[in-house]
Design a protein around this motif. Structure first.
Motif, mmCIF file in Angstrom:
data_model
loop_
_atom_site.group_PDB
_atom_site.id
_atom_site.type_symbol
_atom_site.label_atom_id
_atom_site.label_comp_id
_atom_site.label_asym_id
_atom_site.label_seq_id
_atom_site.Cartn_x
_atom_site.Cartn_y
_atom_site.Cartn_z
ATOM 1 N N LYS A 1 -9.161 -4.041 -23.080
ATOM 2 C CA LYS A 1 -9.838 -4.605 -21.904
ATOM 3 C C LYS A 1 -9.946 -3.538 -20.821
ATOM 4 C CE LYS A 1 -8.261 -9.333 -22.577
ATOM 5 N NZ LYS A 1 -7.393 -10.402 -22.035
ATOM 6 N N THR A 2 -10.959 -3.679 -20.001
ATOM 7 C CA THR A 2 -11.152 -2.771 -18.880
ATOM 8 C C THR A 2 -9.945 -2.838 -17.946
ATOM 9 O OG1 THR A 2 -13.539 -3.043 -18.963
ATOM 10 C CG2 THR A 2 -12.628 -2.255 -16.881
ATOM 11 N N VAL A 3 -9.504 -1.666 -17.479
ATOM 12 C CA VAL A 3 -8.426 -1.585 -16.500
ATOM 13 C C VAL A 3 -8.968 -0.873 -15.267
ATOM 14 C CG1 VAL A 3 -6.095 -0.768 -15.980
ATOM 15 C CG2 VAL A 3 -6.688 -1.393 -18.323
ATOM 16 N N VAL A 4 -8.823 -1.526 -14.118
ATOM 17 C CA VAL A 4 -9.186 -0.907 -12.842
ATOM 18 C C VAL A 4 -7.887 -0.610 -12.111
ATOM 19 C CG1 VAL A 4 -10.309 -1.246 -10.604
ATOM 20 C CG2 VAL A 4 -11.403 -2.101 -12.688
ATOM 21 N N VAL A 5 -7.703 0.647 -11.710
ATOM 22 C CA VAL A 5 -6.495 1.036 -10.983
ATOM 23 C C VAL A 5 -6.853 1.461 -9.567
ATOM 24 C CG1 VAL A 5 -5.101 1.661 -12.990
ATOM 25 C CG2 VAL A 5 -6.594 3.362 -11.969
ATOM 26 N N MET A 6 -5.938 1.184 -8.664
ATOM 27 C CA MET A 6 -6.117 1.606 -7.274
ATOM 28 C C MET A 6 -4.763 1.888 -6.652
ATOM 29 S SD MET A 6 -6.813 -1.840 -5.038
ATOM 30 C CE MET A 6 -6.945 -0.856 -3.579
ATOM 31 N N CYS A 7 -4.796 2.641 -5.568
ATOM 32 C CA CYS A 7 -3.609 2.913 -4.766
ATOM 33 C C CYS A 7 -4.072 2.976 -3.313
ATOM 34 C CB CYS A 7 -2.928 4.206 -5.207
ATOM 35 S SG CYS A 7 -3.915 5.689 -4.949
ATOM 36 N N HIS A 8 -3.360 3.698 -2.491
ATOM 37 C CA HIS A 8 -3.741 3.777 -1.083
ATOM 38 C C HIS A 8 -4.984 4.641 -0.874
ATOM 39 C CE1 HIS A 8 -3.260 3.612 3.225
ATOM 40 N NE2 HIS A 8 -3.340 4.932 3.277
ATOM 41 N N SER A 9 -4.993 5.830 -1.475
ATOM 42 C CA SER A 9 -6.097 6.763 -1.224
ATOM 43 C C SER A 9 -6.879 7.155 -2.478
ATOM 44 C CB SER A 9 -5.556 8.044 -0.590
ATOM 45 O OG SER A 9 -4.735 8.729 -1.526
ATOM 46 N N GLY A 10 -6.356 6.823 -3.650
ATOM 47 C CA GLY A 10 -7.008 7.198 -4.898
ATOM 48 C C GLY A 10 -6.307 8.299 -5.657
ATOM 49 N N ASP B 1 -11.246 1.560 -21.611
ATOM 50 C CA ASP B 1 -12.116 1.617 -20.433
ATOM 51 C C ASP B 1 -11.243 1.606 -19.181
ATOM 52 O OD1 ASP B 1 -14.152 1.452 -18.571
ATOM 53 O OD2 ASP B 1 -14.789 -0.565 -19.135
ATOM 54 N N VAL B 2 -11.069 2.772 -18.585
ATOM 55 C CA VAL B 2 -10.218 2.917 -17.404
ATOM 56 C C VAL B 2 -11.093 3.342 -16.233
ATOM 57 C CG1 VAL B 2 -8.209 4.070 -16.407
ATOM 58 C CG2 VAL B 2 -8.303 3.644 -18.874
ATOM 59 N N ARG B 3 -10.922 2.644 -15.103
ATOM 60 C CA ARG B 3 -11.710 2.953 -13.906
ATOM 61 C C ARG B 3 -10.782 3.096 -12.711
ATOM 62 N NH1 ARG B 3 -16.878 -1.014 -14.989
ATOM 63 N NH2 ARG B 3 -16.842 -0.741 -17.236
ATOM 64 N N ASN B 4 -11.038 4.125 -11.922
ATOM 65 C CA ASN B 4 -10.230 4.419 -10.736
ATOM 66 C C ASN B 4 -11.062 4.168 -9.488
ATOM 67 O OD1 ASN B 4 -8.231 5.409 -9.008
ATOM 68 N ND2 ASN B 4 -9.012 7.496 -9.178
ATOM 69 N N LEU B 5 -10.535 3.337 -8.577
ATOM 70 C CA LEU B 5 -11.249 3.062 -7.334
ATOM 71 C C LEU B 5 -11.238 4.295 -6.444
ATOM 72 C CD1 LEU B 5 -12.741 1.121 -5.468
ATOM 73 C CD2 LEU B 5 -10.502 0.430 -4.557
ATOM 74 N N SER B 6 -12.392 4.849 -6.209
ATOM 75 C CA SER B 6 -12.535 6.026 -5.358
ATOM 76 C C SER B 6 -12.154 5.680 -3.924
ATOM 77 C CB SER B 6 -13.984 6.520 -5.412
ATOM 78 O OG SER B 6 -14.146 7.635 -4.581
#
Length: 126
Positions: A83-92, A109-114
């Motif tokens: 499954k798609t994984v979206v990761v985020m933190c404070h600044s990326g 499917d890995v996506r990082n929130l810019s």
């Protein structure tokens, strides 16, 4: 002696540039794309905030679960590799490390929130 210093500095710079590049299999996600994904409940997506628990408690995006970066490797079994994984933190930055780890571990499917939570908060009101 001077050329050794220059070569050493170039190596350090190259290392940091390399660490900033997305890993193979990692996509960069913009805030507007994340907003659309959160609205679309048809596609199963795993949302992971890799900040520390105290940071997460101070505020997070609804729908994200907290798995701190330092615990992620030991908690991979909690996530579905297909499954798609979206990761985020404070600044990326931490989420970029998390995304790289997930991709190397075979997540499809890995996506990082810019820009991370800072970008999310800055986009409010738009």
């Amino acid at each position: 002696m001077n050329w050794i210093w220059i070569v050493w500095m170039l190596a350090v710079i190259a290392y940091f540039v390399y660490r900033m590049l997305p890993a193979k299999g990692v996509k960069t996600l913009r805030v507007d794309e994340l907003r659309e994904m959160l609205r679309d409940r048809k596609t199963p997506v795993q949302y992971v905030d890799v900040r520390e628990p105290g940071e997460f408690r101070q505020g997070h995006v609804e729908g994200f679960r907290n798995i701190p970066l330092g615990q992620l490797k030991n908690r991979l079994g909690e996530l579905d590799k297909n499954k798609t994984v979206v990761v985020m933190c404070h600044s990326g930055m931490r989420s970029a490390q998390a995304a790289r780890l997930l991709a190397k571990q075979g997540f499809a499917d890995v996506r990082n929130l810019s820009g991370g939570l800072m970008a999310w908060q800055a986009s409010r009101g738009r």
